[in-house]
Design an enzyme around this catalytic site. Structure first.
Site, short mmCIF file in Angstrom:
data_model
loop_
_atom_site.label_atom_id
_atom_site.label_comp_id
_atom_site.label_asym_id
_atom_site.label_seq_id
_atom_site.Cartn_x
_atom_site.Cartn_y
_atom_site.Cartn_z
N ALA A 242 0.83 -1.11 0.08
CA ALA A 242 -0.16 -0.02 -0.05
C ALA A 242 0.83 1.28 -0.09
O ALA A 242 2.10 0.94 0.39
CB ALA A 242 -0.91 0.03 1.27
N LYS A 243 0.23 2.38 -0.58
CA LYS A 243 1.26 3.70 -0.59
C LYS A 243 1.75 3.99 1.02
O LYS A 243 2.77 4.25 1.15
CB LYS A 243 0.19 4.65 -0.90
CG LYS A 243 0.36 5.03 -2.36
CD LYS A 243 -0.82 5.81 -3.04
CE LYS A 243 -2.00 4.90 -3.32
NZ LYS A 243 -3.26 5.85 -3.55
N ARG A 244 0.98 3.45 1.87
CA ARG A 244 1.25 3.97 3.15
C ARG A 244 2.38 3.07 3.93
O ARG A 244 3.06 3.67 4.57
CB ARG A 244 0.07 4.10 4.10
CG ARG A 244 -0.60 2.74 4.37
CD ARG A 244 -1.79 2.56 5.55
NE ARG A 244 -2.47 1.21 5.40
CZ ARG A 244 -3.05 1.04 4.74
NH1 ARG A 244 -3.60 1.71 3.56
NH2 ARG A 244 -3.75 -0.31 4.60
#
Ligand code: GLU
Length: 281
Positions: A242-244
């Site tokens: 995920a981007k995070r």
């Protein structure tokens, strides 16, 4: 003769794609190509505040870089709102939809929080309560009544096998947002049918949503595709990409001069960088 295979990749243009998206797009693409079928691209941009034209352009560049081609003109959900509004009207006319004025904070305060496909299960505060049609409101599906009407439902998953739908566990999901005459659940269901998608290939993170989509198909008398909920790519922290958690954007790999076709072959072959993996849940 079995029906032609039609799959789709349906990203939301709310950010840049990463390797997890590439993995998903490749599987949808290859599932169609392996059977001489069609692969479609649909941009899920009903969220007017978070969708960006620059991300649409980025998605198209990323897919081309990976060597994936799609068969029909790209479909944009933002151009199909009247279709979804028609479906919402039908559900409302069946007495299965109601207006809801609750905010996220109201819901968090009222719910003692089991989680469904859309996060916290809605506690039903606005069900059966007269809501002023002029107040900002979303629309929710009265799931108990919907299930009473459809009876038991199932679908076939190419990985999980036959699945009994359990939509009640998802609660009264949103079928139209406050700012649009539709929601993710409603648009996806309407579009997969309208585009003749025979096989929905997507990540297992959307498995719970399929319980909802199956009910909407039954209510709107739409065909049920075969599903293939594939495992997700994980990062070095063992969490899904995920981007995070720092998954690199495909645009960065492109800019670094990495060959997209080779990268796609590596993903297909499970040749992942050190520490990356495929979750086996
Ligand atoms: N638009 C959804 C997303 O980007 C995926 C929709 C789907 O594959 O059903 O998460």
């Amino acid at each position: 003769m079995s029906k032609a295979v039609v799959t789709r990749f349906a990203p939301s243009p709310t950010g840049r794609l990463h390797a997890g998206h590439a993995f998903s797009a490749i599987q949808a693409h290859d599932r169609a190509r392996a059977s001489g079928g069609q692969f479609l691209l649909r941009i899920e941009d009903i969220d007017g505040t978070r969708s960006r034209a620059e991300h649409v352009a980025g998605i198209i560049d990323d897919l081309r870089w990976l060597g994936l081609a799609w068969d029909e003109p790209v479909v944009f959900q933002s151009q199909r709102l009247s279709l979804y509004a028609g479906a919402l009207e039908r559900l409302a006319a069946m007495g299965l939809a109601y207006r809801c004025v609750c905010t996220r904070a109201d819901i968090a305060a009222a719910a003692s929080a089991p989680h469904g496909a859309g996060g916290v299960i809605y506690p039903g505060t606005c069900r059966g309560r007269g809501v002023d049609a002029d107040a900002p409101h979303c629309w929710r599906l009265d799931m108990a009544r919907a299930v009473e009407r459809t009876g038991p439902l199932s679908w076939t998953d190419e990985i999980a096998g036959p699945v009994m739908a359990n939509p009640l566990a998802q609660g009264d999901v949103v079928i139209a947002r406050k700012d649009a005459p539709s929601s993710y659940h409603l648009s996806v269901t309407v579009d997969d049918a309208a585009q003749g998608v025979s096989h929905v290939v997507r990540g297992v993170d959307l498995f719970a949503a399929t319980h909802v989509h199956r009910v909407l198909q039954a209510l709107l008398v739409l065909p049920t595709p075969v599903y293939r909920h594939h495992p997700l790519l994980t990062g070095p922290d063992g969490q899904r990409l995920a981007k995070r958690n720092g998954a690199p954007a495909l645009a960065d790999l492109r800019a670094a001069g990495i060959d997209g076709a080779v990268f796609a072959m590596d993903l297909r072959a499970g040749r992942l960088p050190l520490g990356f993996g495929v979750a086996n849940d």
